[in-house]
Design a protein around this motif. Structure first.
Motif, PDB file in Angstrom:
ATOM      1  N   VAL A 245      32.474  44.296  67.776  1.00 45.32           N
ATOM      2  CA  VAL A 245      32.477  44.417  66.310  1.00 45.32           C
ATOM      3  C   VAL A 245      33.606  43.585  65.705  1.00 45.32           C
ATOM      4  N   LEU A 246      34.772  43.627  66.328  1.00 47.84           N
ATOM      5  CA  LEU A 246      35.917  42.876  65.796  1.00 47.84           C
ATOM      6  C   LEU A 246      35.641  41.376  65.786  1.00 47.84           C
ATOM      7  N   ARG A 247      34.990  40.869  66.816  1.00 53.69           N
ATOM      8  CA  ARG A 247      34.664  39.439  66.851  1.00 53.69           C
ATOM      9  C   ARG A 247      33.710  39.071  65.718  1.00 53.69           C
ATOM     10  N   HIS A 248      32.770  39.967  65.419  1.00 53.82           N
ATOM     11  CA  HIS A 248      31.869  39.725  64.289  1.00 53.82           C
ATOM     12  C   HIS A 248      32.649  39.735  62.972  1.00 53.82           C
ATOM     13  N   LEU A 249      33.609  40.662  62.844  1.00 51.39           N
ATOM     14  CA  LEU A 249      34.416  40.756  61.629  1.00 51.39           C
ATOM     15  C   LEU A 249      35.289  39.512  61.440  1.00 51.39           C
ATOM     16  N   ILE A 250      35.832  39.032  62.523  1.00 50.39           N
ATOM     17  CA  ILE A 250      36.649  37.814  62.446  1.00 50.39           C
ATOM     18  C   ILE A 250      35.810  36.658  61.920  1.00 50.39           C
ATOM     19  N   ASP A 251      34.592  36.578  62.392  1.00 45.97           N
ATOM     20  CA  ASP A 251      33.687  35.522  61.924  1.00 45.97           C
ATOM     21  C   ASP A 251      33.370  35.709  60.436  1.00 45.97           C
ATOM     22  N   LEU A 252      33.128  36.962  60.018  1.00 46.10           N
ATOM     23  CA  LEU A 252      32.799  37.250  58.621  1.00 46.10           C
ATOM     24  C   LEU A 252      33.949  36.891  57.691  1.00 46.10           C
ATOM     25  N   ARG A 253      35.201  37.106  58.150  1.00 41.44           N
ATOM     26  CA  ARG A 253      36.364  36.900  57.287  1.00 41.44           C
ATOM     27  C   ARG A 253      36.926  35.474  57.328  1.00 41.44           C
ATOM     28  N   THR A 254      36.418  34.659  58.211  1.00 42.16           N
ATOM     29  CA  THR A 254      36.926  33.285  58.310  1.00 42.16           C
ATOM     30  C   THR A 254      36.733  32.546  56.990  1.00 42.16           C
ATOM     31  N   GLY A 255      37.816  31.962  56.494  1.00 43.70           N
ATOM     32  CA  GLY A 255      37.760  31.191  55.262  1.00 43.70           C
ATOM     33  C   GLY A 255      37.868  32.009  53.994  1.00 43.70           C
ATOM     34  N   ARG A 256      38.025  33.329  54.106  1.00 42.44           N
ATOM     35  CA  ARG A 256      38.134  34.169  52.911  1.00 42.44           C
ATOM     36  C   ARG A 256      39.542  34.078  52.314  1.00 42.44           C
ATOM     37  N   HIS A 257      39.644  34.393  51.023  1.00 45.20           N
ATOM     38  CA  HIS A 257      40.923  34.312  50.327  1.00 45.20           C
ATOM     39  C   HIS A 257      42.002  35.191  50.963  1.00 45.20           C
ATOM     40  N   LEU A 258      41.631  36.371  51.440  1.00 45.33           N
ATOM     41  CA  LEU A 258      42.610  37.335  51.955  1.00 45.33           C
ATOM     42  C   LEU A 258      42.764  37.292  53.472  1.00 45.33           C
ATOM     43  N   GLY A 259      42.182  36.282  54.105  1.00 44.39           N
ATOM     44  CA  GLY A 259      42.374  36.112  55.540  1.00 44.39           C
ATOM     45  C   GLY A 259      41.656  37.145  56.376  1.00 44.39           C
ATOM     46  N   GLY A 262      44.752  40.004  60.474  1.00 45.18           N
ATOM     47  CA  GLY A 262      45.378  40.124  61.790  1.00 45.18           C
ATOM     48  C   GLY A 262      44.434  40.548  62.891  1.00 45.18           C
ATOM     49  N   LEU A 263      43.134  40.483  62.642  1.00 42.76           N
ATOM     50  CA  LEU A 263      42.171  40.942  63.650  1.00 42.76           C
ATOM     51  C   LEU A 263      42.193  40.120  64.945  1.00 42.76           C
ATOM     52  N   PRO A 264      42.459  38.804  64.912  1.00 45.97           N
ATOM     53  CA  PRO A 264      42.526  38.078  66.191  1.00 45.97           C
ATOM     54  C   PRO A 264      43.579  38.636  67.141  1.00 45.97           C
ATOM     55  N   GLN A 265      44.721  39.060  66.607  1.00 47.16           N
ATOM     56  CA  GLN A 265      45.756  39.648  67.463  1.00 47.16           C
ATOM     57  C   GLN A 265      45.290  40.980  68.048  1.00 47.16           C
ATOM     58  N   VAL A 266      44.582  41.762  67.227  1.00 46.61           N
ATOM     59  CA  VAL A 266      44.051  43.036  67.720  1.00 46.61           C
ATOM     60  C   VAL A 266      43.014  42.780  68.803  1.00 46.61           C
ATOM     61  N   ALA A 267      42.151  41.810  68.571  1.00 44.60           N
ATOM     62  CA  ALA A 267      41.130  41.476  69.571  1.00 44.60           C
ATOM     63  C   ALA A 267      41.777  41.023  70.874  1.00 44.60           C
ATOM     64  N   ALA A 268      42.851  40.238  70.772  1.00 45.39           N
ATOM     65  CA  ALA A 268      43.553  39.775  71.976  1.00 45.39           C
ATOM     66  C   ALA A 268      44.151  40.953  72.742  1.00 45.39           C
ATOM     67  N   ARG A 269      44.691  41.927  71.995  1.00 48.68           N
ATOM     68  CA  ARG A 269      45.245  43.127  72.628  1.00 48.68           C
ATOM     69  C   ARG A 269      44.150  43.890  73.364  1.00 48.68           C
ATOM     70  N   ILE A 270      42.992  44.035  72.730  1.00 49.65           N
ATOM     71  CA  ILE A 270      41.889  44.757  73.366  1.00 49.65           C
ATOM     72  C   ILE A 270      41.401  44.001  74.601  1.00 49.65           C
ATOM     73  N   GLU A 271      41.327  42.693  74.505  1.00 48.08           N
ATOM     74  CA  GLU A 271      40.892  41.902  75.665  1.00 48.08           C
ATOM     75  C   GLU A 271      41.814  42.149  76.855  1.00 48.08           C
ATOM     76  N   THR A 272      43.109  42.226  76.603  1.00 50.57           N
ATOM     77  CA  THR A 272      44.070  42.496  77.677  1.00 50.57           C
ATOM     78  C   THR A 272      43.816  43.867  78.288  1.00 50.57           C
ATOM     79  N   LEU A 273      43.602  44.870  77.445  1.00 52.31           N
ATOM     80  CA  LEU A 273      43.352  46.227  77.946  1.00 52.31           C
ATOM     81  C   LEU A 273      42.051  46.288  78.740  1.00 52.31           C
ATOM     82  N   VAL A 274      41.032  45.586  78.280  1.00 53.54           N
ATOM     83  CA  VAL A 274      39.759  45.562  79.009  1.00 53.54           C
ATOM     84  C   VAL A 274      39.949  44.923  80.377  1.00 53.54           C
TER      85      VAL A 274
END
Length: 288
Positions: A245-259, A262-274
């Motif tokens: 879901v987070l990867r989909h959200l990152i794609d949805l928010r790409t290029g938006r005014h409000l960025g 910080g979801l890429p950092q959260v996704a990276a943290r989850i990837e490490t835990l997985v």
């Protein structure tokens, strides 16, 4: 040393802006003798007329009281104020009443204790007009002994709350609480931005967003329990499912005014835990 019995009723207030002025008036109303100092002397005129005593210098103000409230605009002002002192302040308590960072609180505490004083850092969750009412909350951290000693005086200003013996605890609490609001509000704005861009009726969407925010509020006790117990049940989804879901959200928010929030950092943290074999844990594990 200060004669505590004789000087305890007197308080020094350094800085008489909006908060400082409100503090002085409340202390005067509470029967305290108050000494005031402000870099622009004219700003103390009304307070002196109300019963405060004007000091000619910060040094003089500090010498008159067992409790000194530094109601200054920021840490640099506090730092300068303390750096100018060259006398022994043993027996006195200095309270830094400004909005600052954790590192600034630690530095202020070091300066105050180097001068012999006890230090309290204050996080002010109040507007000037609420000082002295139940609507005001002021957080304190640092010397517990100093807090207990001066609690009756501090209680004139707000509902005083001691939040930890680390000097920075009040600043962290204050800023982290602001962060909860910013994260929630900006998260809502990001969602509305994306919905509007897709032609969705934002009024209808907002109703479902409000329900979603309600779910977060409702699960606060459970989330805290998970952190305290170091147990992370998956709940509605596990980390592997959240990552999709987070990867989909990152794609949805790409290029938006409000960025992307910080979801890429959260996704990276989850990837490490997985990768560590913890894909079955719940989302709280990311903070564990």
């Amino acid at each position: 040393m200060v004669d505590e019995k004789r000087s305890a009723p007197r308080v020094a207030v350094i800085g008489t802006g909006a908060i400082g002025g409100a503090v002085v008036r409340r202390l005067l109303d509470g029967g305290h003798e108050v000494t005031v100092w402000n870099r622009t002397e004219s700003r103390t005129t009304e307070l002196v007329a109300a019963g405060a005593r004007r000091a000619r210098s910060v040094r003089e103000a500090l010498s008159t009281a067992a409790l000194a409230l530094l109601t200054l605009k920021d840490y640099p002002a506090v730092q300068q104020c303390l750096a100018e002192q060259d006398t022994d302040l043993s027996g006195r308590t200095i309270v830094g009443m400004y909005t600052g960072t954790a590192s600034e609180a630690r530095l202020a505490a070091q300066q105050a204790t180097a001068l012999g004083a006890q230090y309290l850092d204050a996080g002010i969750q109040a507007a000037p007009e609420t000082i002295g009412t139940n609507a005001a909350t002021i957080l304190y951290s640092g010397s517990r002994h100093a807090f207990e000693r001066h609690r009756p005086t501090l209680a004139l200003l707000s509902s005083p709350r001691f939040v930890g013996e680390a000097p920075e605890a009040a600043a962290v609490w204050d800023l982290a609480l602001f962060g909860v609001w910013y994260d929630a509000q900006l998260g809502l704005l990001r969602a509305l931005e994306a919905a509007r861009a897709a032609g969705i009726d934002v009024v209808e969407f907002a109703r479902t967003a409000a329900a979603q925010l309600g779910h977060v509020v409702a699960t606060v006790p459970a989330t805290v329990a998970e952190l305290r117990q170091n147990t992370y049940p998956p709940g509605p989804a596990n980390l592997t499912e959240h990552l999709t879901v987070l990867r989909h959200l990152i794609d949805l928010r790409t290029g938006r005014h409000l960025g992307d929030g910080g979801l890429p950092q959260v996704a990276a943290r989850i990837e490490t835990l997985v990768e560590e074999g913890r894909g079955g844990d719940g989302l709280t594990a990311t903070a564990g």
